[in-house]
Design a protein around this motif. Structure first.
Motif, PDB file in Angstrom:
ATOM      1  N   VAL A  12       0.818  -1.277   0.312  1.00  0.00           N
ATOM      2  CA  VAL A  12       0.274   0.173   0.508  1.00  0.00           C
ATOM      3  C   VAL A  12       0.974   1.352  -0.001  1.00  0.00           C
ATOM      4  CG1 VAL A  12      -1.776  -1.194   1.425  1.00  0.00           C
ATOM      5  CG2 VAL A  12       0.077   0.112   2.474  1.00  0.00           C
ATOM      6  N   GLN A  13       0.144   2.532   0.329  1.00  0.00           N
ATOM      7  CA  GLN A  13       1.055   3.611   0.081  1.00  0.00           C
ATOM      8  C   GLN A  13       1.540   4.102   1.054  1.00  0.00           C
ATOM      9  OE1 GLN A  13      -0.103   6.268  -4.139  1.00  0.00           O
ATOM     10  NE2 GLN A  13       1.021   5.268  -5.231  1.00  0.00           N
ATOM     11  N   PRO A  14       2.011   5.195   1.632  1.00  0.00           N
ATOM     12  CA  PRO A  14       2.094   5.970   2.689  1.00  0.00           C
ATOM     13  C   PRO A  14       0.634   6.684   3.400  1.00  0.00           C
ATOM     14  CG  PRO A  14       3.856   5.932   1.827  1.00  0.00           C
ATOM     15  CD  PRO A  14       2.741   5.478   0.420  1.00  0.00           C
ATOM     16  N   GLY A  15       0.088   6.749   4.184  1.00  0.00           N
ATOM     17  CA  GLY A  15      -1.285   6.655   4.424  1.00  0.00           C
ATOM     18  C   GLY A  15      -2.754   6.418   4.133  1.00  0.00           C
ATOM     19  N   GLU A  16      -2.548   5.067   3.475  1.00  0.00           N
ATOM     20  CA  GLU A  16      -3.466   3.607   2.846  1.00  0.00           C
ATOM     21  C   GLU A  16      -4.059   2.506   4.697  1.00  0.00           C
ATOM     22  OE1 GLU A  16      -3.706   3.740  -1.715  1.00  0.00           O
ATOM     23  OE2 GLU A  16      -2.465   2.217  -0.647  1.00  0.00           O
ATOM     24  N   SER A  17      -4.203   2.565   4.173  1.00  0.00           N
ATOM     25  CA  SER A  17      -5.181   0.713   5.513  1.00  0.00           C
ATOM     26  C   SER A  17      -4.865  -0.050   4.955  1.00  0.00           C
ATOM     27  CB  SER A  17      -6.895   1.793   5.688  1.00  0.00           C
ATOM     28  OG  SER A  17      -6.781   2.958   6.487  1.00  0.00           O
ATOM     29  N   LEU A  18      -4.730  -1.394   5.440  1.00  0.00           N
ATOM     30  CA  LEU A  18      -5.052  -2.745   5.496  1.00  0.00           C
ATOM     31  C   LEU A  18      -5.447  -3.195   7.028  1.00  0.00           C
ATOM     32  CD1 LEU A  18      -1.159  -3.859   4.142  1.00  0.00           C
ATOM     33  CD2 LEU A  18      -3.034  -4.266   3.328  1.00  0.00           C
ATOM     34  N   ARG A  19      -6.091  -3.915   6.634  1.00  0.00           N
ATOM     35  CA  ARG A  19      -6.910  -4.934   8.264  1.00  0.00           C
ATOM     36  C   ARG A  19      -5.800  -6.484   7.828  1.00  0.00           C
ATOM     37  NH1 ARG A  19     -12.966  -7.300   8.959  1.00  0.00           N
ATOM     38  NH2 ARG A  19     -13.193  -6.785  10.735  1.00  0.00           N
ATOM     39  N   VAL A  79      -8.277 -12.590  15.353  1.00  0.00           N
ATOM     40  CA  VAL A  79      -8.449 -11.389  15.842  1.00  0.00           C
ATOM     41  C   VAL A  79      -7.673 -10.678  14.096  1.00  0.00           C
ATOM     42  CG1 VAL A  79      -7.550 -11.475  17.859  1.00  0.00           C
ATOM     43  CG2 VAL A  79      -6.090 -11.529  16.396  1.00  0.00           C
ATOM     44  N   TRP A  80      -8.615  -9.327  14.200  1.00  0.00           N
ATOM     45  CA  TRP A  80      -7.944  -8.483  13.325  1.00  0.00           C
ATOM     46  C   TRP A  80      -7.006  -7.219  13.868  1.00  0.00           C
ATOM     47  CZ3 TRP A  80     -12.909  -9.783  14.614  1.00  0.00           C
ATOM     48  CH2 TRP A  80     -13.739 -10.601  13.414  1.00  0.00           C
ATOM     49  N   LEU A  81      -6.784  -6.654  13.203  1.00  0.00           N
ATOM     50  CA  LEU A  81      -5.661  -5.430  13.493  1.00  0.00           C
ATOM     51  C   LEU A  81      -5.726  -4.889  11.871  1.00  0.00           C
ATOM     52  CD1 LEU A  81      -3.622  -4.390  15.385  1.00  0.00           C
ATOM     53  CD2 LEU A  81      -1.866  -4.807  13.498  1.00  0.00           C
ATOM     54  N   GLN A  82      -6.349  -3.691  12.461  1.00  0.00           N
ATOM     55  CA  GLN A  82      -7.161  -2.882  11.685  1.00  0.00           C
ATOM     56  C   GLN A  82      -5.812  -1.794  11.679  1.00  0.00           C
ATOM     57  OE1 GLN A  82      -9.658  -2.179   9.088  1.00  0.00           O
ATOM     58  NE2 GLN A  82      -8.414  -1.278   8.846  1.00  0.00           N
ATOM     59  N   MET A  83      -4.938  -1.007  10.889  1.00  0.00           N
ATOM     60  CA  MET A  83      -3.763  -0.901  10.448  1.00  0.00           C
ATOM     61  C   MET A  83      -4.040   0.078   9.521  1.00  0.00           C
ATOM     62  SD  MET A  83      -1.129  -3.363   9.959  1.00  0.00           S
ATOM     63  CE  MET A  83      -1.280  -3.565   8.346  1.00  0.00           C
ATOM     64  N   ASN A  84      -4.825   1.759  10.070  1.00  0.00           N
ATOM     65  CA  ASN A  84      -4.184   3.370   9.322  1.00  0.00           C
ATOM     66  C   ASN A  84      -2.992   4.226   9.242  1.00  0.00           C
ATOM     67  OD1 ASN A  84      -7.234   2.075   9.034  1.00  0.00           O
ATOM     68  ND2 ASN A  84      -8.029   3.635  10.955  1.00  0.00           N
ATOM     69  N   SER A  85      -3.314   4.565   8.572  1.00  0.00           N
ATOM     70  CA  SER A  85      -2.438   5.930   8.144  1.00  0.00           C
ATOM     71  C   SER A  85      -0.962   5.391   8.712  1.00  0.00           C
ATOM     72  CB  SER A  85      -2.115   7.205   8.853  1.00  0.00           C
ATOM     73  OG  SER A  85      -3.803   7.700   9.441  1.00  0.00           O
ATOM     74  N   LEU A  86      -1.400   4.319   7.251  1.00  0.00           N
ATOM     75  CA  LEU A  86       0.474   3.769   7.195  1.00  0.00           C
ATOM     76  C   LEU A  86       1.671   4.018   7.145  1.00  0.00           C
ATOM     77  CD1 LEU A  86      -1.581   0.332   5.795  1.00  0.00           C
ATOM     78  CD2 LEU A  86      -0.361  -0.062   7.931  1.00  0.00           C
ATOM     79  N   LYS A  87       2.464   3.810   7.074  1.00  0.00           N
ATOM     80  CA  LYS A  87       4.149   5.022   7.037  1.00  0.00           C
ATOM     81  C   LYS A  87       5.122   3.816   6.821  1.00  0.00           C
ATOM     82  CE  LYS A  87       2.913   7.422  11.517  1.00  0.00           C
ATOM     83  NZ  LYS A  87       3.936   7.542  12.654  1.00  0.00           N
ATOM     84  N   GLN A 131       3.195 -10.252   5.012  1.00  0.00           N
ATOM     85  CA  GLN A 131       3.649  -9.140   4.583  1.00  0.00           C
ATOM     86  C   GLN A 131       3.168  -8.217   4.348  1.00  0.00           C
ATOM     87  OE1 GLN A 131       7.361  -8.977   4.325  1.00  0.00           O
ATOM     88  NE2 GLN A 131       6.922  -7.148   4.239  1.00  0.00           N
ATOM     89  N   VAL A 132       3.889  -6.779   5.434  1.00  0.00           N
ATOM     90  CA  VAL A 132       3.166  -5.302   4.624  1.00  0.00           C
ATOM     91  C   VAL A 132       3.984  -4.331   4.079  1.00  0.00           C
ATOM     92  CG1 VAL A 132       1.652  -3.647   5.693  1.00  0.00           C
ATOM     93  CG2 VAL A 132       1.378  -5.500   7.038  1.00  0.00           C
ATOM     94  N   THR A 133       4.187  -4.002   3.339  1.00  0.00           N
ATOM     95  CA  THR A 133       5.077  -3.472   2.390  1.00  0.00           C
ATOM     96  C   THR A 133       4.099  -1.957   2.053  1.00  0.00           C
ATOM     97  OG1 THR A 133       5.892  -4.619   1.723  1.00  0.00           O
ATOM     98  CG2 THR A 133       6.594  -2.351   1.254  1.00  0.00           C
ATOM     99  N   VAL A 134       4.465  -0.467   3.259  1.00  0.00           N
ATOM    100  CA  VAL A 134       4.337   0.876   2.624  1.00  0.00           C
ATOM    101  C   VAL A 134       5.078   1.369   1.536  1.00  0.00           C
ATOM    102  CG1 VAL A 134       3.299   2.489   3.888  1.00  0.00           C
ATOM    103  CG2 VAL A 134       3.155   0.145   4.890  1.00  0.00           C
ATOM    104  N   SER A 135       4.555   1.740   0.644  1.00  0.00           N
ATOM    105  CA  SER A 135       5.415   2.339  -0.288  1.00  0.00           C
ATOM    106  C   SER A 135       5.380   3.202  -1.329  1.00  0.00           C
ATOM    107  CB  SER A 135       6.867   1.260  -0.920  1.00  0.00           C
ATOM    108  OG  SER A 135       7.819   2.193  -1.926  1.00  0.00           O
ATOM    109  N   ALA A 136       5.836   4.693  -1.461  1.00  0.00           N
ATOM    110  CA  ALA A 136       4.491   5.268  -2.522  1.00  0.00           C
ATOM    111  C   ALA A 136       5.041   4.846  -3.888  1.00  0.00           C
ATOM    112  CB  ALA A 136       5.799   6.502  -2.407  1.00  0.00           C
TER     113      ALA A 136
END
Length: 136
Positions: A12-19, A79-87, A131-136
């Motif tokens: 995802v891009q910075p600022g986006e969300s994942l669950r 369980v869920w982990l809601q991740m907002n405003s990802l960096k 894997q979670v990757t936050v990149s523009a």
């Protein structure tokens, strides 16, 4: 046999969300804590968040507080982990784990919960990670 399966990671891009989701099977104790840890390349596994099943007490690391939210299914160990405003610094492999809370020590003492959810040592059960990757 205890099994944990994580899912929901992605790019995802910075600022986006994942669950993220974590489903646990084969774990019989009625009281437990489910925790999320993450590990970036070359770094130690660090605690992110956790939840005590008996009363819903939660812990968040300072780096994710206010951005991430943990929740659980009402009838099964999920369980869920809601991740907002990802960096970009959130980029890591995310793992879930589960630990017994038979004496409710983690439900009645926040410091103990935080300590348990901050230290990956001694935790017996782990999923394969997502894997979670936050990149523009």
């Amino acid at each position: 046999q205890v099994q944990l399966v994580e899912s929901g990671g992605g790019l995802v891009q910075p600022g986006e969300s994942l669950r993220l989701s974590c489903t646990v099977s084969g774990f019989t104790p009625s009281h437990y804590v489910v925790a999320w840890f993450r590990q970036a390349p070359g770094k130690e596994r660090e605690g992110v968040s956790c939840l005590a099943s008996s009363n819903g007490l939660t812990y968040y690391s300072d780096s994710v507080k206010g951005r991430f939210s943990i929740s659980r299914h009402s009838t099964k160990i999920m369980v869920w982990l809601q991740m907002n405003s990802l960096k970009p610094e959130d980029t890591a492999a995310y793992y879930c784990t589960i630990v017994r809370n038979s004496r409710l020590e983690y439900s009645t003492n926040y410091q103990r919960l935080a300590q348990r959810c901050s230290d990956a040592n001694g935790l017996e059960y782990w999923g394969q990670g997502t894997q979670v990757t936050v990149s523009a």
